[in-house]
Scaffold this motif. Structure first.
Motif, mmCIF file in Angstrom:
data_model
loop_
_atom_site.group_PDB
_atom_site.id
_atom_site.type_symbol
_atom_site.label_atom_id
_atom_site.label_comp_id
_atom_site.label_asym_id
_atom_site.label_seq_id
_atom_site.Cartn_x
_atom_site.Cartn_y
_atom_site.Cartn_z
ATOM 1 N N LEU A 150 10.713 5.315 6.369
ATOM 2 C CA LEU A 150 10.362 6.633 5.850
ATOM 3 C C LEU A 150 11.489 7.633 6.051
ATOM 4 C CD1 LEU A 150 6.624 7.057 6.852
ATOM 5 C CD2 LEU A 150 7.582 7.533 4.604
ATOM 6 N N VAL A 151 12.072 7.609 7.231
ATOM 7 C CA VAL A 151 13.164 8.533 7.516
ATOM 8 C C VAL A 151 14.342 8.264 6.597
ATOM 9 C CG1 VAL A 151 14.921 9.101 9.243
ATOM 10 C CG2 VAL A 151 12.519 9.041 9.897
ATOM 11 N N LYS A 152 14.659 6.988 6.381
ATOM 12 C CA LYS A 152 15.794 6.663 5.517
ATOM 13 C C LYS A 152 15.525 7.087 4.077
ATOM 14 C CE LYS A 152 19.136 3.069 4.493
ATOM 15 N NZ LYS A 152 20.245 3.834 5.077
ATOM 16 N N ARG A 153 14.292 6.942 3.626
ATOM 17 C CA ARG A 153 13.957 7.304 2.255
ATOM 18 C C ARG A 153 13.928 8.816 2.044
ATOM 19 N NH1 ARG A 153 8.029 6.283 0.616
ATOM 20 N NH2 ARG A 153 7.914 8.413 1.422
ATOM 21 N N GLU A 154 13.318 9.541 2.979
ATOM 22 C CA GLU A 154 13.133 10.982 2.809
ATOM 23 C C GLU A 154 14.350 11.805 3.218
ATOM 24 O OE1 GLU A 154 10.635 12.375 1.372
ATOM 25 O OE2 GLU A 154 9.412 10.560 1.133
ATOM 26 N N PHE A 155 15.165 11.258 4.123
ATOM 27 C CA PHE A 155 16.344 11.992 4.606
ATOM 28 C C PHE A 155 17.569 11.077 4.535
ATOM 29 C CE2 PHE A 155 12.578 13.544 6.817
ATOM 30 C CZ PHE A 155 12.634 14.911 6.553
ATOM 31 N N PHE A 201 0.796 -1.222 0.000
ATOM 32 C CA PHE A 201 0.000 0.000 0.000
ATOM 33 C C PHE A 201 0.832 1.279 0.000
ATOM 34 C CE2 PHE A 201 -2.622 -3.229 2.183
ATOM 35 C CZ PHE A 201 -3.704 -3.258 1.317
ATOM 36 N N GLY A 202 2.132 1.181 0.263
ATOM 37 C CA GLY A 202 2.968 2.363 0.376
ATOM 38 C C GLY A 202 3.046 2.833 1.817
ATOM 39 N N ALA A 203 4.217 3.320 2.204
ATOM 40 C CA ALA A 203 4.440 3.708 3.593
ATOM 41 C C ALA A 203 3.519 4.837 4.028
ATOM 42 C CB ALA A 203 5.898 4.108 3.792
ATOM 43 N N GLU A 204 3.259 5.788 3.121
ATOM 44 C CA GLU A 204 2.434 6.939 3.507
ATOM 45 C C GLU A 204 1.030 6.513 3.912
ATOM 46 O OE1 GLU A 204 5.686 8.403 0.873
ATOM 47 O OE2 GLU A 204 4.236 6.767 0.765
ATOM 48 N N ARG A 205 0.408 5.680 3.100
ATOM 49 C CA ARG A 205 -0.952 5.244 3.426
ATOM 50 C C ARG A 205 -0.978 4.336 4.655
ATOM 51 N NH1 ARG A 205 -3.944 3.148 -1.900
ATOM 52 N NH2 ARG A 205 -1.882 2.301 -2.400
ATOM 53 N N ARG A 217 20.606 12.476 6.223
ATOM 54 C CA ARG A 217 20.431 12.917 7.617
ATOM 55 C C ARG A 217 19.555 11.929 8.386
ATOM 56 N NH1 ARG A 217 19.277 17.402 4.601
ATOM 57 N NH2 ARG A 217 17.082 17.362 5.196
ATOM 58 N N ALA A 218 19.656 10.660 8.015
ATOM 59 C CA ALA A 218 18.772 9.658 8.615
ATOM 60 C C ALA A 218 18.975 9.547 10.120
ATOM 61 C CB ALA A 218 18.998 8.299 7.952
ATOM 62 N N ALA A 219 20.230 9.538 10.575
ATOM 63 C CA ALA A 219 20.493 9.413 12.014
ATOM 64 C C ALA A 219 19.985 10.639 12.770
ATOM 65 C CB ALA A 219 21.985 9.225 12.258
ATOM 66 N N THR A 220 20.157 11.824 12.189
ATOM 67 C CA THR A 220 19.670 13.046 12.832
ATOM 68 C C THR A 220 18.159 13.018 12.980
ATOM 69 O OG1 THR A 220 21.506 14.318 11.922
ATOM 70 C CG2 THR A 220 19.583 15.561 12.669
ATOM 71 N N MET A 221 17.466 12.646 11.907
ATOM 72 C CA MET A 221 16.013 12.596 11.967
ATOM 73 C C MET A 221 15.524 11.478 12.882
ATOM 74 S SD MET A 221 14.789 15.119 10.471
ATOM 75 C CE MET A 221 13.109 14.540 10.682
ATOM 76 N N THR A 222 16.298 10.400 12.983
ATOM 77 C CA THR A 222 15.960 9.362 13.954
ATOM 78 C C THR A 222 15.988 9.936 15.365
ATOM 79 O OG1 THR A 222 16.833 7.600 12.539
ATOM 80 C CG2 THR A 222 16.648 7.125 14.883
ATOM 81 N N GLY A 223 16.982 10.773 15.648
ATOM 82 C CA GLY A 223 17.040 11.436 16.940
ATOM 83 C C GLY A 223 15.847 12.338 17.176
ATOM 84 N N VAL A 224 15.399 13.020 16.130
ATOM 85 C CA VAL A 224 14.248 13.923 16.268
ATOM 86 C C VAL A 224 12.997 13.143 16.632
ATOM 87 C CG1 VAL A 224 12.697 15.468 15.004
ATOM 88 C CG2 VAL A 224 15.169 15.699 14.742
ATOM 89 N N ALA A 251 13.188 0.062 2.034
ATOM 90 C CA ALA A 251 12.541 -1.238 2.200
ATOM 91 C C ALA A 251 13.332 -2.115 3.171
ATOM 92 C CB ALA A 251 12.412 -1.936 0.847
ATOM 93 N N GLY A 252 14.655 -2.069 3.068
ATOM 94 C CA GLY A 252 15.482 -2.836 3.987
ATOM 95 C C GLY A 252 15.347 -2.345 5.418
ATOM 96 N N ALA A 253 15.258 -1.025 5.595
ATOM 97 C CA ALA A 253 15.082 -0.468 6.936
ATOM 98 C C ALA A 253 13.758 -0.906 7.537
ATOM 99 C CB ALA A 253 15.169 1.052 6.879
ATOM 100 N N ALA A 254 12.696 -0.903 6.721
ATOM 101 C CA ALA A 254 11.396 -1.346 7.220
ATOM 102 C C ALA A 254 11.429 -2.825 7.593
ATOM 103 C CB ALA A 254 10.324 -1.085 6.172
ATOM 104 N N GLN A 255 12.120 -3.620 6.781
ATOM 105 C CA GLN A 255 12.201 -5.053 7.045
ATOM 106 C C GLN A 255 12.998 -5.337 8.316
ATOM 107 O OE1 GLN A 255 13.927 -7.216 3.825
ATOM 108 N NE2 GLN A 255 13.249 -9.216 4.557
ATOM 109 N N LEU A 256 14.145 -4.680 8.469
ATOM 110 C CA LEU A 256 14.941 -4.854 9.687
ATOM 111 C C LEU A 256 14.194 -4.319 10.900
ATOM 112 C CD1 LEU A 256 17.541 -5.673 11.119
ATOM 113 C CD2 LEU A 256 18.528 -3.462 10.467
#
Length: 419
Positions: free
Chosen positions: A139-144, A90-94, A147-154, A358-363
Motif C-alpha cells: 500500500l505504501v509503495k502504491r500510494e507514495f 479482494f484488493g488491499a483496502e478491503r 516517498r515510500a521509504a519515508t512513509m515506511t519510517g512513519v 504487487a511485488g512489494a506485497a509478494q516480497l
C-alpha cells in the motif's frame, strides 16, 4: 524472473491514474495508515505485563504461559504467505479493513474465560497481524511511490509507539477499569474499531475506482500488468537475503524482548531497574525505526547502513556479555537504535527492492513468513540454552555469531537492484 540494476531504465506500462474522492483525501489516508499501524504491535505488547496474572487465573505452567507471546509470532509467519493472494483477489483496502476487524475480534476472543479461547485468540491475532504486515508495504509503495521509504519510517515508528504505549498503560488500565487483566486487554479492541472506521474511506475509494475503470479495456490491461507478481521469487538470492536479514534480526529482537530483563536481574541488577532499562531500550527503538528508513530512501545502495545496524547490534550484545550491569544503559541505547533501525531497514528493503505494489506485497509475504517463523524459535531456544548451560554466556555468544549472518544478508540485500 531477472534481477536488474535499479538505475537501468525499465520499460513499463503506465498504471491507471487513481480516481480520488474527498473520502480519499491524503490526510485521511495518512490517518488510516497511522491508526492501523498503532494496532500492529499494541495488542502483543499489552499482554506482556499481564502474563503472570493470566498464569495464575488458569493455573498455567511457565512453558504454557510463554506460548501466550510465542503463538502470535509463530502464526504471523504462517499467515504471511497467504496475504498476496488475498490482496490480488479482494484488493488491499478491503483486506486491510478485514484484518483490522479480525484483529479486534481476536483481542476479545483472547479474554474469554477459557484456556482454549485464550490460545485461539492468540492464533487469530497472529494471522491478522501477518496480513497487515504484508499488506502495508504494498500500500505504501502504491500510494507514495516517490516517498515510500519515508512513509515506511512513519508506519514502522508508529508500530513501536503503539507497542510502547500498550506496555506502559496495561497495568494502569487494569486499575482504572477495575475488571482485571481481561478488561485491560479487551480494551485494545476499541483501538482496532477506531482504525477500521478511519480506514473505511479507502475501501469506498477503491470501490469507486473499480467502477470508473469498468469498460476501459486498456486501463484494465494496464492495471493487470502493474499488478503482475514476481515470477520465481522463492528462487531469488536477493529475496532470500532480504528475508534472512529480517528473520534473524527479528530473532535477535525477540530473544531480548523475552530475556533482557532476566539477564540483567540474574547478574545482580534490581528487577525494577532492569525493567526500566528494557523499557528505555524499547523507547530508543522508535528513533531508529524512523530515521533509518529515511536515510535508506536517500541512498542508492544501503549496504553501509545495513552494516552499521549489524555493528551496533553486535556491540550491544557484546556489552551485555562482558559488562551486563555496569554498561546496561549504554547497551540498551545501542541495542534500541540497532533493533529499531533493523526493523525499519528491513521494511524499507521491501519497497526499495521491488517495482510494483504487487511485488512489494509478494516480497513482504515471503520475507515476513520466513522472518516470524525464525523469530518464534528465538525466545524458546535461548531459554533452553540457558537451562542447559546454566548461564547466558552461550546464548549471547550464539547471538553474536548470528549477527555475522545478518551482516552477510544485509550486504546482499543492500545492493542497488530490484526484483
Amino acid at each position: 524472473m531477472a534481477v536488474t540494476r535499479a538505475q537501468q531504465p525499465v520499460v513499463t506500462t503506465p498504471a491507471p491514474l487513481p480516481v480520488r474522492t474527498r473520502l480519499a483525501h491524503p490526510l485521511l489516508l495518512l490517518t488510516g495508515i497511522v491508526l492501523v499501524a498503532l494496532n500492529m504491535r499494541a495488542c502483543l505488547a499489552a499482554v506482556s505485563p499481564m502474563v503472570g496474572e493470566i498464569q495464575r487465573t488458569f493455573g498455567l505452567s511457565a512453558t504454557a504461559s510463554g506460548l501466550i507471546t510465542t503463538v502470535p509470532v509463530l502464526f504471523q509467519g504462517v499467515g504471511a504467505p497467504l496475504t498476496p493472494r488475498l490482496t490480488r483477489r479482494f484488493g488491499a483496502e478491503r483486506v486491510v479493513l478485514g484484518a483490522v476487524l479480525v484483529l479486534g475480534a481476536g483481542v476479545l476472543l483472547r479474554v474469554l474465560p477459557s484456556v482454549a479461547a485464550l490460545y485461539a485468540g492468540c492464533v487469530v491475532i497472529g494471522v491478522a497481524i501477518a496480513v497487515l504486515n504484508v499488506s502495508m508495504p504494498g500500500l505504501v509503495k502504491r500510494e507514495f511511490p516517490d516517498r515510500a521509504a519515508t512513509m515506511t519510517g512513519v508506519y514502522s515508528t508508529t508500530m513501536l509507539v503503539g507497542a510502547t504505549l500498550a506496555a506502559g498503560t496495561s497495568v494502569p488500565l487494569e486499575h482504572a477499569l477495575g475488571g482485571g487483566w481481561r478488561a485491560s486487554l479487551g480494551a485494545w479492541s476499541l483501538l482496532a474499531l477506531v482504525a477500521a472506521v478511519a480506514w473505511l474511506p479507502q475501501v469506498l475509494r477503491s470501490r469507486q475506482e473499480r467502477q470508473e475503470r469498468q469498460g476501459a479495456a486498456a486501463v484494465a490491461s494496464a492495471g493487470a500488468a502493474a499488478a503482475k507478481p514476481i515470477e520465481g521469487i522463492w528462487k531469488s538470492p536477493l529475496a532470500w537475503q532480504i528475508s534472512l536479514f529480517m528473520g534473524i534480526s527479528s530473532l535477535l529482537v525477540y530473544i531480548l524482548v523475552a530475556w533482557m530483563p532476566t539477564i540483567l536481574a540474574e547478574q545482580g541488577m534490581d528487577r525494577g531497574q532492569a525493567g526500566l532499562v528494557f523499557a528505555f531500550s524499547n523507547l530508543v527503538q522508535v528513533a531508529g525505526a524512523f530515521l533509518v528508513p529515511l536515510m535508506a530512501g536517500r541512498m542508492t545502495s544501503q549496504r553501509g547502513l545495513a552494516l552499521t545496524m549489524v555493528a551496533l547490534n553486535g556491540l550491544g550484545i557484546a556489552m551485555l556479555l562482558v559488562a551486563p550491569v555496569s554498561a546496561a544503559w549504554v547497551s540498551a541505547t545501542i541495542l534500541g537504535v540497532a533493533q529499531g533501525g533493523s526493523l525499519g531497514l528491513g521494511l524499507a528493503f521491501i519497497v526499495l527492492r521491488t517495482r510494483t505494489a504487487a511485488g512489494a506485497a509478494q516480497l513482504g509475504g515471503m520475507s515476513q513468513a520466513i522472518g516470524y517463523l525464525v523469530a518464534a524459535v528465538g525466545p524458546v531456544g535461548a531459554g533452553a540454552l540457558r537451562q542447559l548451560t546454566g548461564g547466558w554466556e552461550t546464548p549471547l555468544v550464539l547471538m553474536l555469531v548470528l549477527v555475522l549472518v545478518v551482516g552477510a544478508a544485509g550486504w546482499g540485500a543492500g545492493r542497488n537492484r530490484t526484483l
